[in-house]
Every structure is written in C-alpha cells, then in structure tokens.
Design an enzyme around this catalytic site. Structure first.
Site, mmCIF file in Angstrom:
data_model
loop_
_atom_site.group_PDB
_atom_site.id
_atom_site.type_symbol
_atom_site.label_atom_id
_atom_site.label_comp_id
_atom_site.label_asym_id
_atom_site.label_seq_id
_atom_site.Cartn_x
_atom_site.Cartn_y
_atom_site.Cartn_z
ATOM 1 N N ASN A 406 6.831 -32.206 47.978
ATOM 2 C CA ASN A 406 7.416 -33.511 48.282
ATOM 3 C C ASN A 406 7.372 -33.816 49.773
ATOM 4 O O ASN A 406 6.531 -34.554 50.247
ATOM 5 C CB ASN A 406 8.866 -33.570 47.786
ATOM 6 N N ASP A 407 8.295 -33.220 50.488
ATOM 7 C CA ASP A 407 8.490 -33.571 51.894
ATOM 8 C C ASP A 407 7.292 -33.213 52.764
ATOM 9 O O ASP A 407 7.014 -33.891 53.753
ATOM 10 C CB ASP A 407 9.747 -32.880 52.435
ATOM 11 N N VAL A 408 6.565 -32.156 52.417
ATOM 12 C CA VAL A 408 5.463 -31.698 53.283
ATOM 13 C C VAL A 408 4.233 -32.580 53.184
ATOM 14 O O VAL A 408 3.269 -32.389 53.931
ATOM 15 C CB VAL A 408 5.091 -30.235 52.964
ATOM 16 N N ALA A 447 14.715 -32.941 51.275
ATOM 17 C CA ALA A 447 15.183 -33.872 52.298
ATOM 18 C C ALA A 447 15.863 -35.087 51.689
ATOM 19 O O ALA A 447 16.456 -35.888 52.402
ATOM 20 C CB ALA A 447 14.016 -34.315 53.176
#
Length: 478
Positions: A406-408, A447
C-alpha cells in the site's frame, strides 16, 4: 578449570564470528554464511561461559548451583528451538520483538542479581559496597533493559494485531501532554538513578526500574503501524546497549562486544529506515504515521470506483508483456504465497518475459522482511532489486504486479505535499504502462491513507487472497 587466557581467546573468536555475521547479513547472497557465523559465534560464547561456570562450581565457588544453570540452558535452548521451527514468516517480526523483550528482561535480572550479591560475581569482597563506576553501569543497563522489555511487549502486540486491548492495536495512542509526561518521567528516572549511584539503596533503584517500565510503554504506544519497522530496529539497538551496559558491570568482554555490535548496527539500521521513509528518528518516537492529522481511515474511499479484473485477465496481460516487475508487500506474506509467486515468475520467464522483483526497504513489518520471504522461496538473487536500483526502470516496464503493498507504492508521497507521507521514497510503480494490484479489499495500509494508484486508468485491481489469485494466474498461463 578453564584458564582465563583461554576464555578470553574463545570470547575473541566468538566476537570475530559476530562481526562476520553482520557483514554476511548485509547482502542476500551472503546471508546464509552470515547466519552460520552467528550461530557458531553464539555457540562458542555459550559453551565457553558454561565451561567457565562449571569450573567455578567444581572449585566450590559460593553461590553457584550448576544444576540451576544447566536447567536454564535447557529451558532457554528448547524454547528457542521450538519457536524458531514453528514460527511462520508472517510472525517473524513478532518473534523478534519477543526476543528483544527477553534480552531487556535478562539485563534487568542480571543487574538485580549483581546489586544483591556483588561478591558472587567477583566484583567486590563480601560485605563491601559496589564501586561507583559499577553502579553507574548497572543503572544504564537497568533502565535501558526495562524500556526495551516493556516497549517490545507493546510492539509485539501492535505487530500481532490480534489483541483487543487498545495499547496493542496498530493505531497510535495519543493524549494531551503526552510528550511532556515522558520528559518529566525520564528526568525523574535519571534522578532516582543518580540517588542509587550515590547510596546503593534499593528504594531509588526500584522506583527508577518502575518508571523505566512505564516509559517503555509510553514511548511505543504513540507510534503507528507504518513506523513499526523503525521500532523493531530501534528496540534491537536498545537491547544491544542494555547487554553492553551489563557487560561492563560483569567485566565480560563478550557481552560488551556483542552488545555494542547489536546496539550500533540497530542504530544505523534505524537511521536507514527513517531515511527510507523520509522521517526523522525523533518524529517517529514522538508520533508516527498513525498520529498524523488528515490520514484517511478505512472506508474513506468507498465512494470511489476502481477497475477490477480476474486472475485470468492479469495472466493475459503479463504473458503478453516484454517485462514484468513484481512488488511484494505484507499481503503476500500473510497469504504465504511466495512459492506460488516463484512458480508464476518461472512460467513468465519460460515464455520470454523479463521478470524482476522490486523491494522497498520498509515493505512488510520489519527491515528485510520481503528479502527473507523471497529467499525462502529460493527466488534467484539476480532478479531481486532494491528501490534505488529499480525505480529508474518503471517508466519502461510493461506491467507491474503489486501484491499486498500500500504505502510503499502510494503516489501521494510524490504528488501531494500535504500528505503525511509526503517526501517518503516510494517504488514508482505508477510510472509503468500497466499496473495490476492484488488486495483482499480496498482497506488502507498502515499509514491509514487512500492510494491514488488504485484509481488510475492504467490500474486493474484483482481482489482476493494472494495465494489463490497467483495460483489462478499460473493456471491461466498454463
């Protein structure tokens, strides 16, 4: 009885093995050798210490009961063996947090034993007080060990995600005046530590110890799940310094060297992790992504539509591409789909497709999580690339397959200066010609942020368990 010179020599050999272990673990191709060095070094250290204690016991040294020592070795070795054999890759971060907590608790226990009976450790003669220098070292080892223990317990709960107790939940726990409270407690803890150094009384030591346990909890609870890789490396560093502090008190060079290696390497790793997330170490300790204002919560993206497809659609796109880059995330680890992914990559390679793996430094729940996962499936090392080495190739990549990340891969880090992850280095998957994203649902990552990548015209979402989805892709290619 084993001679002191031989003990020193064996401890030196063990220390060299630990240094070689760290060097070997710095790269996937040498990691097995590094692990071997580490195991040999620890075996030498444990057996040397056991032989030293046995020698003291055979000479009638007061306070040494060899039976209890052997029992402790058997229990510790058995528990470690069983846990290492049974642990799943998805639970590896929790296991590491558990080990950190045990190291911290061991440092506290040793410090208490030294204070209670310093003559048993050959520090002073029976009845004499501890030297001031030893008290100072014990204070450092105690409060660092206590903070490591309680902080690691909270980290274990956050990583597990299976406990309903609020302190163990992934989201950050904040309250007004939290940082000021931590500062006041730290000052009071140091004051009681100084009192103990001056008097060697149990009361200030006990109060200092209790405050340190409380600080360990208060330091970790405001840290959100997205920052847990930094927490793991930070606690790793703490455990090393705790061991080194106790090593000085015991005049044990093995503990000093090994603790310093772990402490310094953990500190460097924490810096690397923070750099990879565009965070400062203090910003992590003082809050974490979970505390960032404006972070979207699960369900915030329910009003938006995405383009979805099937495993068969994905297989068609990848088998007709010239290049495919795979971005593994925690969803891949949860599904234990690394072996199926290896099979998929092999099928594509057999058809002439160039397959590469792109690894973000903080993908998963601990540093190197994805590297270990792929190594378990025996993915060729020459197919695995770090973020800095592969980001320049995404614009020329036909298909990117994102598995549970997701966040990466969130473009907001690049495009939205108001995003809590603004400036965080990401894998630039959004630049590829086509993006396939496999997720169980549209839930956000650690996050708590929505991901614009999922709504791009070039992106196709494939919902479902990663292992089942990948097996469907393999079957479709066949």
């Amino acid at each position: 009885m084993i001679s002191p010179n031989l003990v020193t020599l064996l401890y030196l050999i063990a220390s060299v093995c630990f240094i070689q272990a760290l060097k070997g673990l710095s790269h996937p191709t040498t990691s097995r050798r590094g692990n071997l060095f580490g195991m040999v070094g620890m075996a030498i250290a444990v057996l040397t210490t056991a032989a030293l204690i046995a020698g003291l016991a055979s000479h009638g040294m007061a306070g040494i009961d060899l039976g209890w020592i052997v029992l402790g070795l058997l229990i510790g070795g058995s528990v470690g063996t069983v846990m290492a054999k049974r642990v799943e890759m998805t639970k590896m971060p929790e296991l590491i947090a558990f080990m950190h907590s045990m190291i911290g608790l061991a440092a506290v226990a040793i410090a208490i034993a030294v204070i209670a009976e310093p003559h048993a450790f050959n520090i002073v003669a029976n009845g004499l007080p501890l030297p001031t220098g030893n008290r100072f070292e014990l204070v450092i080892g105690t409060f660092v060990g206590a903070i490591t223990f309680s902080g690691s317990v909270i980290a274990f709960g956050k990583l597990s995600g299976t406990y309903k107790f609020r302190l163990f939940q992934g989201a950050s726990v904040v309250f007004p005046g939290q940082h000021m409270l931590n500062l006041v407690l730290a000052i009071v803890m140091l004051a009681f530590g100084a009192w103990f150094i001056a008097t060697q009384m149990w009361l200030p030591y006990a109060v200092m110890l209790l405050i340190a346990f409380a600080l360990g909890v208060l330091i970790i609870i405001p840290i959100g799940g997205a920052d847990m890789p930094v927490v793991i490396s930070m606690l790793n560093s703490y455990s090393g310094w705790a061991a080194a502090g106790i090593g000085f008190s015991l005049n044990n060079p093995m503990l000093i060297i090994a603790g310093s290696l772990v402490g310094s390497s953990g500190a460097v790793l924490s810096y690397i992790m923070c750099k990879a997330m565009n965070r400062s170490f203090f910003s992590v300790i003082l809050g974490g992504f979970g505390a960032a204002p404006g972070a979207a919560q699960n369900g915030g993206q329910a009003q938006r539509s995405v383009k979805s497809g099937s495993p068969e659609d994905s297989a068609f796109l990848m088998s007709n591409a010239e290049s495919v880059t795979i971005v593994p995330g925690y969803g891949l680890a949860v599904a234990r789909a690394q072996h199926a992914l290896k099979e998929l990559a092999q099928k594509l390679t057999d058809q002439g497709v160039i397959v590469k793996y792109a690894i973000h430094p903080v993908a998963g729940r601990m540093p190197g999580h994805m590297n270990v996962l792929l190594a378990e499936a025996e993915v060729p090392y020459d197919q695995v690339f770090e973020m800095d080495d592969i980001n320049g190739e995404f614009a020329q990549t036909d298909v990117v397959l994102v598995l549970g990340a997701n966040d990466v891969v969130n473009p907001a880090a690049k495009n939205d200066p108001n995003s809590p992850i603004a400036g965080m280095p990401i894998l630039e998957a959004y630049k590829a010609r086509t993006v396939i994203v496999n997720k169980r649902s549209m839930a956000t990552g650690y996050a708590g942020l929505d991901n614009e990548l999922f709504y791009m015209d070039k992106t196709m979402m494939v919902f479902g368990d990663a292992k089942k989805v990948i097996e469907g892709m393999v079957k479709a290619i066949e």
